[in-house]
Motif scaffolding. Structure first.
Motif: not given
Length: 442
Positions: A124-144
């Motif tokens: 899986v590539t995991t969509a969602g900002d909530a997961a991103a914020r668990n890994f020192s990222q403010s927002a998810q990467l876009d789909s591409s």
């Protein structure tokens, strides 16, 4: 060779119905009880099912008030199950967005070796900002971006799994040679996202490497599946939708130079079973009555990427929802829900009841014979190679399926009566993959 069904048990805490934990016999702490999962795995193996499967994500799934949210790491769970089973496949979900290739390749290779070739990885590539914020990222990467990373991630992982040639280990005590260095290969990968130098430190398993599974139904997800996936987990409410998806995936595999039978398409199905249709419907209603609509509305809003306030329980979905989601959001499940609501003109409350058993997967209420008929029709009419069985309540729902539906499928010669292979790849009817690094220098 006669084509037969592939059947997995998709395991989730107390069951897939969101109110299953509220039943008198359910253990609300089952999600963190390894004994619960060991018993389910052994039950599935007794029925000769192909695999057990665990979904996962690197984020606390909410709202936690609605259903059990304590979930163990699935690779750890499957490593505990492996020595207590012999044949059942062991499939875990892990994200390419929030892992590194070396560590993940090693974890799955270890599970594959521990289980003697029964591991599978649901990519899986995991969509969602909530997961991103668990890994020192403010927002998810876009789909591409997520899928570009995933493409390279798979390239690296396959190089690592091919580090060891099948006969690399010599273990010759007389000569003092444990392994032939010329048959162990460095990844030597330098790419856009990853730089991985060395060889994996886990030998090759009896099935070559873990089976690659994928569940994305977006356009990018289907392209990815056509290149990499050996099994597809998917959600469809109608036969027509499933048939079209099935053919599209087979065509995409062929477009990548792969045989159609090299990828299994496995829709999810939630079986609510009774000795009569009336009994099954009564069970379904009793589960649905335990759904808390206000909590469920919040979950629905998350899936649709909207604020809960715009979803009025006793009104249909707002017409403008089709155009309110940015392209970087995960849309495949959202699109399924919108189609369900608009096509059938359901109110939000009715949609919640439809989604309660399986979050958008097909729900079937009826007798074991009727379910066997449904499975056979989809299988023979080109809509599925098999199914992910999503018991609404565990363990009871899996017990009913294995004890009452599987024997019917066996009598119809649609499903095995004994395991004929020892690996997941063998049971899926997939070949051992060639080692693409044979003969390369270290």
């Amino acid at each position: 060779m006669t084509r037969t069904l592939t059947l997995n048990a998709f395991l989730m805490t107390t069951g897939h119905h969101e109110s299953s934990w509220r039943l008198p016999l359910s253990d609300p702490l089952a999600g963190t009880d390894i004994g619960h999962y060991i018993r389910l795995a052994q039950l599935a193996e007794k029925a000769k099912l192909d695999a057990i499967f665990f979904a996962d994500g690197p984020v606390l799934q909410g709202p936690v008030a609605q259903r059990p949210a304590g979930i163990l790491d699935p690779v750890t769970v499957l490593s505990a199950i492996a020595p207590l089973t012999r044949h059942i496949g062991l499939i875990a979900t892990a994200s390419t967005s929030y892992n590194d290739p070396y560590n993940l390749a090693r974890r799955f290779a270890s599970l594959d070796v521990i289980s003697n070739g029964r591991a599978g990885w649901n990519v899986v590539t995991t969509a969602g900002d909530a997961a991103a914020r668990n890994f020192s990222q403010s927002a998810q990467l876009d789909s591409s971006q997520r899928y570009r990373r995933a493409e390279e991630f798979l390239e690296v992982v396959k190089k690592l799994w091919d580090s060891w040639e099948p006969d690399a280990v010599v273990a010759d005590k007389g000569s003092g040679i444990w392994a032939d260095p010329g048959k162990i290969h460095s990844a030597a990968h330098i790419g856009e996202h990853f730089q991985v130098a060395g060889a994996l430190n886990v030998p090759r398993s009896p099935q070559g490497h873990p089976v690659i599974v994928q569940a994305g139904a977006s356009a990018a997800g289907k392209e990815f599946a056509g290149r990499w996936a050996e099994a597809i987990f998917t959600a469809h409410q109608s036969f027509e939708s499933a048939r079209d998806f099935y053919q599209e995936i087979k065509d995409k595999a062929a477009g990548n130079g792969r045989a159609a039978h090299s990828v299994k398409v496995l829709p999810g199905i939630v079986p609510i079973l009774g000795s009569t249709e009336a009994e099954a419907n009564e069970l379904a209603d009793s589960l649905d009555e335990l759904i808390l609509p206000e909590y469920a509305r919040n979950t629905l809003a998350q899936q649709l990427h909207v604020e809960p306030a715009i979803l009025e329980l006793d009104r249909e979905l707002p017409a403008e929802l089709e155009n309110t989601v940015a392209k970087e959001k995960s849309t495949s499940r959202r699109d399924l829900i919108l189609d369900l609501g608009y096509r059938r003109k359901l109110t939000v409350r009715q949609i919640i009841r439809e989604l309660g058993p399986g979050r958008g997967h097909q729900t079937f209420s009826g007798t074991p014979e009727q379910l066997a008929d449904r499975i056979e029709y989809w299988f023979k009419a080109g809509a599925a190679d098999g199914f992910n069985i999503m018991a609404p309540v565990l363990p009871a729902g899996l017990e009913v399926f294995t004890e009452q539906v599987v024997p019917i499928l066996q009598q119809r010669k649609l499903f095995r009566t004994e395991y004929e292979q020892s690996t997941l790849r063998g049971n899926y009817g997939l070949p051992v993959p060639a080692n693409n690094r044979l003969g390369l220098a270290f």
